[in-house]
Design an enzyme around this catalytic site. Structure first.
Site, PDB file in Angstrom:
ATOM      1  N   HIS A 120      71.212  -8.143  37.417  1.00 27.57           N
ATOM      2  CA  HIS A 120      72.074  -7.664  38.516  1.00 27.57           C
ATOM      3  C   HIS A 120      72.791  -6.356  38.207  1.00 27.57           C
ATOM      4  O   HIS A 120      73.796  -6.036  38.838  1.00 27.57           O
ATOM      5  CB  HIS A 120      73.126  -8.722  38.898  1.00 27.57           C
ATOM      6  CG  HIS A 120      72.557  -9.990  39.432  1.00 27.57           C
ATOM      7  ND1 HIS A 120      73.355 -11.045  39.848  1.00 27.57           N
ATOM      8  CD2 HIS A 120      71.271 -10.399  39.614  1.00 27.57           C
ATOM      9  CE1 HIS A 120      72.590 -12.036  40.264  1.00 27.57           C
ATOM     10  NE2 HIS A 120      71.308 -11.661  40.130  1.00 27.57           N
TER      11      HIS A 120
ATOM     12  N   HIS B 114      60.832 -14.037  43.569  1.00 24.63           N
ATOM     13  CA  HIS B 114      61.494 -13.505  44.769  1.00 24.63           C
ATOM     14  C   HIS B 114      61.372 -11.996  44.845  1.00 24.63           C
ATOM     15  O   HIS B 114      61.588 -11.277  43.877  1.00 24.63           O
ATOM     16  CB  HIS B 114      62.954 -13.969  44.879  1.00 24.63           C
ATOM     17  CG  HIS B 114      63.893 -13.484  43.824  1.00 24.63           C
ATOM     18  ND1 HIS B 114      64.536 -12.271  43.895  1.00 24.63           N
ATOM     19  CD2 HIS B 114      64.337 -14.067  42.681  1.00 24.63           C
ATOM     20  CE1 HIS B 114      65.329 -12.120  42.851  1.00 24.63           C
ATOM     21  NE2 HIS B 114      65.222 -13.193  42.090  1.00 24.63           N
TER      22      HIS B 114
ATOM     23  N   GLU C 100      66.334 -14.509  47.914  1.00 22.31           N
ATOM     24  CA  GLU C 100      66.857 -15.424  46.897  1.00 22.31           C
ATOM     25  C   GLU C 100      68.249 -14.997  46.437  1.00 22.31           C
ATOM     26  O   GLU C 100      69.117 -15.844  46.208  1.00 22.31           O
ATOM     27  CB  GLU C 100      65.897 -15.462  45.700  1.00 22.31           C
ATOM     28  CG  GLU C 100      66.234 -16.532  44.659  1.00 22.31           C
ATOM     29  CD  GLU C 100      67.225 -16.077  43.598  1.00 22.31           C
ATOM     30  OE1 GLU C 100      67.782 -16.938  42.892  1.00 22.31           O
ATOM     31  OE2 GLU C 100      67.465 -14.858  43.488  1.00 22.31           O
ATOM     32  N   GLU C 101      68.456 -13.698  46.290  1.00 22.55           N
ATOM     33  CA  GLU C 101      69.719 -13.201  45.741  1.00 22.55           C
ATOM     34  C   GLU C 101      70.900 -13.382  46.698  1.00 22.55           C
ATOM     35  O   GLU C 101      72.046 -13.422  46.263  1.00 22.55           O
ATOM     36  CB  GLU C 101      69.598 -11.717  45.384  1.00 22.55           C
ATOM     37  CG  GLU C 101      68.607 -11.396  44.282  1.00 22.55           C
ATOM     38  CD  GLU C 101      69.048 -11.874  42.906  1.00 22.55           C
ATOM     39  OE1 GLU C 101      70.041 -12.621  42.808  1.00 22.55           O
ATOM     40  OE2 GLU C 101      68.386 -11.503  41.928  1.00 22.55           O
TER      41      GLU C 101
END
Length: 456
Positions: free
Chosen positions: A422, A278, A324-325
């Site tokens: 993250h 992604h 995606e996130e």
């Protein structure tokens, strides 16, 4: 004699095929380790473009850059696939502190993706600590109302696979605000997802579920050191207060793109094999591990085949998914258009577990195909790829629903991944060039074998 000759011919043919496969994998690994572009691509993506949160300028620059690099490879087709994505902006750097009587102790925090802002003056309230959603429910609304809920379930250290520990904790990040708000909480704090004790808060997507917008509450992640400190202070003084100030905003959806490049199949162009990662990342850093690594490894697979003059039987398509996130819309849009176009995907491979040393692959497939996959294991053992397991593969390829398809996920060593996941330290320098290239070679090798032998 005739039967013996046939058996000898079959045996000779099998040995010749095995020898060819061994040579092909050797060529793939050698080329990837000596003359590949993935590390330089990642350098530019990370250090010249930076973070690529869905809907951001960085994401748009990432789309244009990767498209241009794929075009330079001389592929049969490179194009963009439109997808509408959410646009959430973090705003000013978050402020938070523990207020214990007259003492204020600042702690590292960050807003979770999709969080609402606090009032401009911030939010100050008492804190109640829980260790998961079940404990929250057991306490009941009377003890929760008007307070900030502090979810402090740490990673379980006994799990060798770090993703198991993540899976056992992430529900408090994703659903914590929704559950707490329904019980009258005014905010939530979530312990960052990772083993290591440090000062980096880890963001990630959270959801308000079916709550009306006027019931949304601000929600933050606190670093693991901050969580330890807050828990300690609460044991000393259960009436202490916590202050947070967020200025997040959510805007209308914006147009973005999946980036796609492909080599057409020489025998079965209608059969499609996908390799992808992604392109979007979180906004605290440049997202080199999550998932810049998977993006450039997927691009590298196509570059390796082009440089080796390998013409696949089936169409091999690199897909760099967007969003995606923050909801997985890129993967869903890809599947939606695949159905509309009546495409037949026979294989899909995703890299979204970081650019660390590859250990193997996880698979979603039936018993017959897994038996075939295990028969290739000896080919990977010289490269220390030993782990072939039935398990989850990847969230973006997870949407694919062709009539019969084998799905795979690259499995790198997971021990360090959640030190960066993250967080503000997910930067280019965290990626080792050789490890990244080994992962790309492993992916190309698996795709080569599936292309040659097909699926059962």
């Amino acid at each position: 004699m005739k039967k013996a000759s046939i058996l000898l011919l079959l045996f000779t043919s099998m040995m010749f095929s095995q020898s060819n496969d061994q040579q092909m994998l050797s060529d793939i690994y050698k080329l990837s380790l000596t003359n590949s572009s993935c590390y330089s691509w990642l350098d530019y993506l990370s250090n010249q473009i930076g973070s690529r949160l869905s809907g951001s300028t960085g994401a748009e620059k990432g789309v244009q850059y990767t498209k241009a690099q794929l075009e330079k490879l001389g592929l049969d087709c490179v194009y963009l696939q439109e997808v509408m994505v959410p646009k959430w902006v973090r705003g000013e750097k978050e402020v938070a502190y523990i207020q214990d009587n007259k003492t204020k102790i600042s702690v590292p925090v960050c807003a979770l993706g999709g969080s609402v802002a606090t009032a401009k003056s911030g939010l100050l309230a008492e804190v109640i600590e829980v260790h998961g959603l079940k404990e929250l429910e057991q306490l009941g609304a009377e003890k929760i109302k008007g307070k900030i809920v502090f979810y402090n379930r740490p990673f379980e250290p006994e799990n060798i696979n770090a993703f198991k520990s993540y899976g056992n904790c992430v529900d408090q990040r994703f659903s914590g605000a929704e559950k707490a708000a329904k019980m009258g909480a005014v905010g939530t704090i979530v312990r960052s997802m990772g083993f290591r004790l440090d000062d980096f808060p880890h963001t990630g997507m959270q959801s308000y579920g079916d709550l009306p917008k006027d019931k949304y509450i601000p929600t933050i992640a606190i670093s693991t050191n901050g969580a330890e400190l807050l828990s300690k202070k609460l044991k000393e003084n259960s009436s202490l207060k916590f202050y947070m100030k967020l200025s997040c905003q959510t805007f209308e959806d914006v147009l973005s793109y999946n980036v796609i490049g492909e080599i057409k199949g020489s025998e079965h162009p209608e059969k499609i094999m996908v390799v992808g990662g992604h392109l979007d990342s979180w906004d605290l850093a440049d997202g080199s591990q999550d998932d810049g690594a998977g993006v450039v490894q997927s691009m590298q697979v196509l570059e390796l085949f082009k440089k080796l003059n390998y013409r696949p039987k089936n169409t091999i398509r690199a897909v760099l998914f967007m969003n995606e996130e923050f909801g997985g819309r890129g993967g869903r849009k890809y599947e939606e258009l695949s159905k509309q176009n009546k495409e037949n995907h026979i294989f899909a491979l995703e890299s979204d577990c970081g650019g660390f040393t590859p250990r193997g692959f996880s698979f979603e497939c039936d018993a017959a195909n897994f038996e075939k996959i295990n028969s290739w294991k000896y080919l990977f053992e010289p490269y220390l790829i030993h782990s072939f397991v039935i398990d989850g593969t990847g969230s973006d390829i997870g949407h694919l629903t062709s009539a019969k398809i084998v799905k795979a996920g690259l499995t790198p060593d997971s021990q360090r991944y959640f030190d960066y996941h993250h967080a503000g330290n997910d930067k280019f320098e965290s990626v080792n060039k050789r490890e990244l290239e080994l992962g790309a070679a492993s992916m190309a090798s698996l795709i080569y074998l599936f292309d040659k032998y097909g699926i059962d």
